[in-house]
Write a protein that holds these residues in place. Structure first.
Motif, PDB file in Angstrom:
ATOM      1  N   LEU A 150     -87.856  -3.457 -34.372  1.00 55.31           N
ATOM      2  CA  LEU A 150     -87.292  -2.397 -35.219  1.00 55.31           C
ATOM      3  C   LEU A 150     -88.362  -1.383 -35.585  1.00 55.31           C
ATOM      4  N   LEU A 151     -89.543  -1.884 -35.969  1.00 53.19           N
ATOM      5  CA  LEU A 151     -90.620  -0.979 -36.380  1.00 53.19           C
ATOM      6  C   LEU A 151     -91.075  -0.094 -35.228  1.00 53.19           C
ATOM      7  N   LEU A 152     -91.083  -0.639 -34.019  1.00 53.34           N
ATOM      8  CA  LEU A 152     -91.478   0.167 -32.859  1.00 53.34           C
ATOM      9  C   LEU A 152     -90.310   1.014 -32.360  1.00 53.34           C
ATOM     10  N   GLY A 153     -89.116   0.437 -32.379  1.00 51.39           N
ATOM     11  CA  GLY A 153     -87.966   1.062 -31.717  1.00 51.39           C
ATOM     12  C   GLY A 153     -87.336   2.199 -32.500  1.00 51.39           C
ATOM     13  N   TYR A 154     -87.201   2.048 -33.837  1.00 55.41           N
ATOM     14  CA  TYR A 154     -86.489   3.080 -34.600  1.00 55.41           C
ATOM     15  C   TYR A 154     -87.199   4.427 -34.522  1.00 55.41           C
ATOM     16  N   PRO A 155     -88.522   4.501 -34.869  1.00 57.41           N
ATOM     17  CA  PRO A 155     -89.187   5.803 -34.775  1.00 57.41           C
ATOM     18  C   PRO A 155     -89.161   6.374 -33.363  1.00 57.41           C
ATOM     19  N   THR A 156     -89.249   5.488 -32.363  1.00 65.91           N
ATOM     20  CA  THR A 156     -89.223   5.979 -30.984  1.00 65.91           C
ATOM     21  C   THR A 156     -87.865   6.595 -30.663  1.00 65.91           C
ATOM     22  N   ALA A 157     -86.800   5.924 -31.081  1.00 70.06           N
ATOM     23  CA  ALA A 157     -85.462   6.475 -30.861  1.00 70.06           C
ATOM     24  C   ALA A 157     -85.323   7.811 -31.579  1.00 70.06           C
ATOM     25  N   TYR A 158     -85.878   7.894 -32.791  1.00 69.88           N
ATOM     26  CA  TYR A 158     -85.833   9.137 -33.571  1.00 69.88           C
ATOM     27  C   TYR A 158     -86.559  10.250 -32.823  1.00 69.88           C
ATOM     28  N   PHE A 159     -87.741   9.905 -32.305  1.00 68.87           N
ATOM     29  CA  PHE A 159     -88.536  10.862 -31.522  1.00 68.87           C
ATOM     30  C   PHE A 159     -87.753  11.333 -30.294  1.00 68.87           C
ATOM     31  N   VAL A 160     -87.179  10.373 -29.559  1.00 65.29           N
ATOM     32  CA  VAL A 160     -86.467  10.714 -28.323  1.00 65.29           C
ATOM     33  C   VAL A 160     -85.230  11.566 -28.632  1.00 65.29           C
ATOM     34  N   SER A 161     -84.551  11.265 -29.746  1.00 65.37           N
ATOM     35  CA  SER A 161     -83.307  11.987 -30.064  1.00 65.37           C
ATOM     36  C   SER A 161     -83.574  13.467 -30.307  1.00 65.37           C
ATOM     37  N   ARG A 162     -84.805  13.818 -30.732  1.00 64.24           N
ATOM     38  CA  ARG A 162     -85.075  15.223 -31.050  1.00 64.24           C
ATOM     39  C   ARG A 162     -85.751  15.969 -29.911  1.00 64.24           C
ATOM     40  N   LEU A 163     -85.901  15.310 -28.762  1.00 66.12           N
ATOM     41  CA  LEU A 163     -86.499  15.976 -27.620  1.00 66.12           C
ATOM     42  C   LEU A 163     -85.511  16.957 -26.990  1.00 66.12           C
ATOM     43  N   HIS A 164     -86.049  17.881 -26.222  1.00 65.37           N
ATOM     44  CA  HIS A 164     -85.246  18.765 -25.384  1.00 65.37           C
ATOM     45  C   HIS A 164     -84.434  17.896 -24.415  1.00 65.37           C
ATOM     46  N   PRO A 165     -83.153  18.239 -24.128  1.00 60.39           N
ATOM     47  CA  PRO A 165     -82.323  17.344 -23.291  1.00 60.39           C
ATOM     48  C   PRO A 165     -82.989  16.861 -22.002  1.00 60.39           C
ATOM     49  N   ARG A 166     -83.701  17.747 -21.335  1.00 55.85           N
ATOM     50  CA  ARG A 166     -84.395  17.347 -20.098  1.00 55.85           C
ATOM     51  C   ARG A 166     -85.421  16.259 -20.365  1.00 55.85           C
ATOM     52  N   ALA A 167     -86.293  16.519 -21.339  1.00 58.05           N
ATOM     53  CA  ALA A 167     -87.335  15.553 -21.687  1.00 58.05           C
ATOM     54  C   ALA A 167     -86.698  14.257 -22.176  1.00 58.05           C
TER      55      ALA A 167
END
Lengths: 277, 263
Positions: free
Chosen positions: A73-90
């Motif tokens: 959870l500690l590794l995955g949640y922030p990563t998901a948050y980071f990925v969700s705000r990326l440009h669609p391609r990235a």
């Protein structure tokens, strides 16, 4: 109408027979044998409760599964948050990278961790070259090694449900929160976090369920002292052929899996694909 | 300022986690081209020697081929059964449907060791321990949920008007399935089949319980050599284990491209 239901029955006949014969019946039979079929006795369960060794294995399994889930959870949640705000391609690239390890064999992933965590492995060599330690640090054949490898394999099971729930949040909700004077932290705590609670719970439950049943990783990276329930079942089946006892262990693992899975189904979106480990 | 700091921190954290996740893949490829049996970022003794030894080892090649055969059989079995199940469950009412789905998907939820232990007991009674058929059956069973979910979700997105039009124009159900539903299902079917192949090719626990000395699959032999011997061939075999499912998928993609180009 009648003809149509006949067709449905014909379609489902083979799949049902297949799953019943090779999965349901053996499983029910195993549960029956754990209770001393054809008689009824809970002897093997008494054995299980009385023996301190098995209590230790149970507690260890729960502990490892819990630590793994929290770390994921500690590794995955922030990563998901980071990925969700990326440009669609990235974002598409990031999702592909996160899913990529599923292509790699479970055995190979564990083997790679063995080579990296051993005394002469890359991590210990790095630590010694940088002068952090003179002696190699014990990174495997203990709980640490098992946990590192399990976390490595299970983080995607947190990332994907959380990412799905993050992407489902309408962007104008954040705008609305900001326009009502909410700063970033309060927007996160009062909008984003509650809306991703079910996705997060689903990911955590899934991780915990899979972690409970792990067999390969504890066997390879844990050594004999780090037995988990699965290792104990395998030992009783393959080495000592103690069926009633093996099946009573299997029944408790099965029971906890079913309960947790029902909880998961209550919160999770349908049709999540799990790779068996 | 604090906003930019937060953004940067999040990006570093996210990238570090993703790097951690793909670390095993980054590590295994250079290892397989190195004659030295340790991990080095740049191989100190770069060579194809591992691959040469692998392809000169009849023992490993037999096991490799056996695993491909088992995976192909499990793939065909689970794809056929999965398509039948997907077509059948979608015709049911919602309660019966969730009951059947729960039953068909449950092999995915129950821990492999529990499935393996119960199957071991029954297979021992039936004399199926150590048989290829036994392994194929169990692999097809655990691949079934993947096929069901993929095919079901595709079937649900197909417009039912086509099938109805076909039926009203006098086509038999089987004719409608082959001529109307099947072409729309093709991509999902290919995906499901590849996934099923991969699940079987990679499966360890069930094979470990159910295979005999003469029916070892590739993962079982890998397991043996990891646990009981030190064989520097392992990285090369591991790299192949990634490659083979990709080789299975490549012709499928090519076929798909070609059929698209024709229409």
């Amino acid at each position: 109408m009648k003809r149509s239901s006949l067709q449905t029955a014909a379609l489902l006949l083979v799949p049902t027979l297949f799953v019943a014969c090779f999965f349901m019946v053996p499983l029910i039979y195993a549960v029956g044998l754990s209770f001393g079929l054809p008689n009824f006795t809970a002897e093997s369960y008494h054995h299980l409760v009385d023996s301190p060794v098995y209590r230790i294995v149970y507690l260890k399994t729960l502990k490892v599964a819990l630590i793994t889930t929290v770390t994921c959870l500690l590794l995955g949640y922030p990563t998901a948050y980071f990925v969700s705000r990326l440009h669609p391609r990235a974002r598409a690239t990031a999702v592909m990278l996160i899913a990529l390890p599923f292509m790699l064999s479970v055995l190979v992933r564990n083997y790679v961790w063995m080579t990296m965590l051993q005394d002469t492995g890359v991590i210990n060599r790095l630590l010694m070259n940088l002068g952090f330690t003179k002696e190699p640090v014990q990174l495997m054949y203990n709980q640490l090694g098992v946990t590192i490898a399990m976390v490595n394999m299970l983080v995607p099971y947190v990332i994907f449900p959380v990412l799905t729930s993050l992407m489902a949040i309408p962007p104008n909700l954040k705008v609305a929160s900001a326009s009502l004077g909410g700063n970033r932290l309060s927007t996160f705590l009062r909008v984003t976090l509650p809306l991703t609670a079910t996705g997060t719970a689903a990911g955590a439950l899934l991780t915990f369920i899979i972690a409970l049943g792990f067999y390969i990783t504890p066997a390879m990276l844990g050594g004999p002292r780090e037995m988990m329930i699965s290792s104990l079942i395998a030992f009783n089946v393959r080495e000592v052929l103690n069926w009633p006892f093996a099946f009573s262990l299997a029944t408790t693992l099965l029971g906890s899996t079913i309960v947790l899975y029902l909880a998961y189904r209550a919160v999770a979106p349908r049709g999540v694909v799990v790779k068996p480990i | 300022m604090s906003k930019r700091l937060f953004e940067a921190g999040l990006a570093v954290y996210g990238c570090a986690v993703i790097a951690f996740l793909i670390l095993p893949i980054i590590v295994i490829i250079p290892m397989s081209f190195n004659a030295a049996p340790v991990f080095e970022v740049i191989p100190s003794q770069p060579s194809f020697s591992q691959y040469q030894r692998l392809f000169n080892s009849p023992e490993w090649l037999t096991v490799l081929w056996r695993s491909v055969e088992i995976a192909a059989s499990a793939m065909v079995t689970s794809t056929i059964i999965g398509v039948l199940a997907a077509l059948g469950t979608l015709r049911l009412g919602s309660r019966a449907r969730s009951l059947f789905e729960a039953m068909l998907i449950s092999p995915q939820i129950v821990p492999s060791v529990v499935i393996a232990a119960s199957a071991y007991y029954v297979f021992a009674l039936l004399g199926l321990i150590g048989s290829i058929a036994g392994i194929v059956i169990m692999h097809a069973l655990i691949a079934l949920p993947f096929v069901l979910i993929l095919v079901q979700s595709r079937l649900q997105s197909i417009n039912p008007d086509f099938a109805q039009a076909s039926a009203s124009l006098g086509a038999a159900p089987l004719q409608t399935f082959w001529l109307i539903t099947m072409p729309q299902l093709r991509l999902a079917l290919i995906g499901a089949a590849v996934l099923a192949f991969h699940v079987s090719f990679d499966e360890v626990v069930l094979s470990l319980f159910l295979s005999g000395a003469r029916t070892k699959t590739l993962p079982v032999k890998l397991w043996d050599s990891i646990m009981f011997e030190v064989s520097p061939l392992l990285p090369a075999i591991s790299a192949l284990v990634i490659l083979i499912p990709l080789l299975v998928i490549a012709p499928a993609i090519w076929l798909q491209r070609r059929s698209k180009a024709n229409t």
